[in-house]
Structure formats: C-alpha cells, structure tokens
Design a protein around this motif. Structure first.
Motif, PDB file in Angstrom:
ATOM      1  N   ARG A   5       2.910   1.254 -20.782  1.00 44.84           N
ATOM      2  CA  ARG A   5       3.849   2.339 -21.039  1.00 44.84           C
ATOM      3  C   ARG A   5       3.743   3.497 -20.062  1.00 44.84           C
ATOM      4  N   HIS A   6       2.760   3.471 -19.176  1.00 46.03           N
ATOM      5  CA  HIS A   6       2.505   4.623 -18.320  1.00 46.03           C
ATOM      6  C   HIS A   6       2.509   4.247 -16.843  1.00 46.03           C
ATOM      7  N   ILE A   7       2.901   5.205 -16.046  1.00 46.95           N
ATOM      8  CA  ILE A   7       2.840   5.028 -14.596  1.00 46.95           C
ATOM      9  C   ILE A   7       1.371   5.030 -14.192  1.00 46.95           C
ATOM     10  N   ALA A   8       1.008   4.085 -13.336  1.00 45.34           N
ATOM     11  CA  ALA A   8      -0.380   3.958 -12.897  1.00 45.34           C
ATOM     12  C   ALA A   8      -0.481   4.218 -11.392  1.00 45.34           C
ATOM     13  N   PHE A   9      -1.609   4.757 -10.994  1.00 43.09           N
ATOM     14  CA  PHE A   9      -1.921   4.969  -9.579  1.00 43.09           C
ATOM     15  C   PHE A   9      -2.813   3.828  -9.138  1.00 43.09           C
ATOM     16  N   PHE A  10      -2.475   3.213  -8.003  1.00 41.32           N
ATOM     17  CA  PHE A  10      -3.256   2.093  -7.483  1.00 41.32           C
ATOM     18  C   PHE A  10      -3.496   2.313  -5.997  1.00 41.32           C
ATOM     19  N   THR A  11      -4.709   2.016  -5.553  1.00 39.06           N
ATOM     20  CA  THR A  11      -5.068   2.078  -4.140  1.00 39.06           C
ATOM     21  C   THR A  11      -5.692   0.755  -3.733  1.00 39.06           C
ATOM     22  N   ALA A  12      -5.279   0.259  -2.579  1.00 40.98           N
ATOM     23  CA  ALA A  12      -5.906  -0.934  -1.991  1.00 40.98           C
ATOM     24  C   ALA A  12      -6.359  -0.551  -0.585  1.00 40.98           C
ATOM     25  N   THR A  13      -7.577  -0.945  -0.251  1.00 45.75           N
ATOM     26  CA  THR A  13      -8.116  -0.632   1.074  1.00 45.75           C
ATOM     27  C   THR A  13      -8.425  -1.904   1.838  1.00 45.75           C
ATOM     28  N   LEU A  20      -5.520  -2.623   9.939  1.00 45.13           N
ATOM     29  CA  LEU A  20      -4.710  -3.828   9.957  1.00 45.13           C
ATOM     30  C   LEU A  20      -3.256  -3.583   9.551  1.00 45.13           C
ATOM     31  N   LEU A  21      -2.974  -2.479   8.909  1.00 44.68           N
ATOM     32  CA  LEU A  21      -1.604  -2.215   8.450  1.00 44.68           C
ATOM     33  C   LEU A  21      -0.802  -1.380   9.447  1.00 44.68           C
ATOM     34  N   LYS A  22      -1.332  -1.185  10.627  1.00 47.80           N
ATOM     35  CA  LYS A  22      -0.629  -0.371  11.612  1.00 47.80           C
ATOM     36  C   LYS A  22       0.662  -1.031  12.104  1.00 47.80           C
ATOM     37  N   PRO A  23       0.685  -2.340  12.403  1.00 48.27           N
ATOM     38  CA  PRO A  23       1.935  -2.963  12.860  1.00 48.27           C
ATOM     39  C   PRO A  23       2.990  -2.998  11.746  1.00 48.27           C
ATOM     40  N   MET A  51      -0.672   3.383   4.788  1.00 46.89           N
ATOM     41  CA  MET A  51      -1.383   3.958   5.916  1.00 46.89           C
ATOM     42  C   MET A  51      -2.032   2.823   6.709  1.00 46.89           C
ATOM     43  N   PRO A  52      -2.555   3.079   7.883  1.00 48.39           N
ATOM     44  CA  PRO A  52      -3.091   1.996   8.710  1.00 48.39           C
ATOM     45  C   PRO A  52      -4.193   1.158   8.048  1.00 48.39           C
ATOM     46  N   ASN A  53      -4.945   1.761   7.106  1.00 49.18           N
ATOM     47  CA  ASN A  53      -6.071   1.021   6.541  1.00 49.18           C
ATOM     48  C   ASN A  53      -6.100   0.995   5.010  1.00 49.18           C
ATOM     49  N   HIS A  54      -5.064   1.510   4.375  1.00 53.16           N
ATOM     50  CA  HIS A  54      -4.992   1.446   2.916  1.00 53.16           C
ATOM     51  C   HIS A  54      -3.583   1.807   2.445  1.00 53.16           C
ATOM     52  N   LEU A  55      -3.342   1.589   1.154  1.00 50.44           N
ATOM     53  CA  LEU A  55      -2.053   1.964   0.586  1.00 50.44           C
ATOM     54  C   LEU A  55      -2.256   2.541  -0.801  1.00 50.44           C
TER      55      LEU A  55
END
Length: 81
Positions: A5-13, A20-23, A51-55
């Motif tokens: 029922r709630h908005i959640a915050f998630f981070t992946a590194t 690796l996420l720069k391209p 971002m280049p190394n996480h989201l």
C-alpha cells in the motif's frame, strides 16, 4: 499487505561501485525493464535516478504482485543483459 500500500524507496548498487551504468545502452535497459513492469501492472513508478554506479527508485507494488518477486525479476533481467 502493508508493503503493497505504500511507496517504497529502493537502491541498487554495482559491485565495487564500478561505473557500469555510464553508457546509455545500460540506462535504457533499466528504463525498458521499468516500463515493462508498469505496462504489465506489476508496479507504479513515481521516480527514479540512474547514476553511473547505482540507481534509486520510488515505486509501489501493484496487487497481487509481491515485492520480493518483482524485485527478483527486475534484478534478474537488468543484470543478465
């Protein structure tokens, strides 16, 4: 379910904070995956930053989908490609 029922915050590194996420092709993979989840009514996405190394994501799981299943599928798809 409380988590549904709630908005959640998630981070992946990225392991060892590698950029690796720069391209753009990798950013687009993440966006395509999020689009798939939204179109298939598994999540609502309220915001994200790549971002280049996480989201970071602000999202909410849609019933009847469980957070752990959506997260598993999202990470499996985005890390395999």
């Amino acid at each position: 379910m409380f988590e549904q029922r709630h908005i959640a915050f998630f981070t992946a590194t990225i392991l060892e904070w590698k950029h690796l996420l720069k391209p753009d092709k990798y950013k687009n993979l993440i966006i395509e995956s999020l689009r798939f989840l939204v179109e298939n009514k598994r999540v609502k996405v309220y915001g994200f930053v790549i971002m280049p190394n996480h989201l970071h994501l602000l999202w909410k799981m849609e019933e009847p989908h469980r957070r752990e299943n959506v997260l598993r599928d999202f990470l499996k798809y985005t890390t395999a490609n």
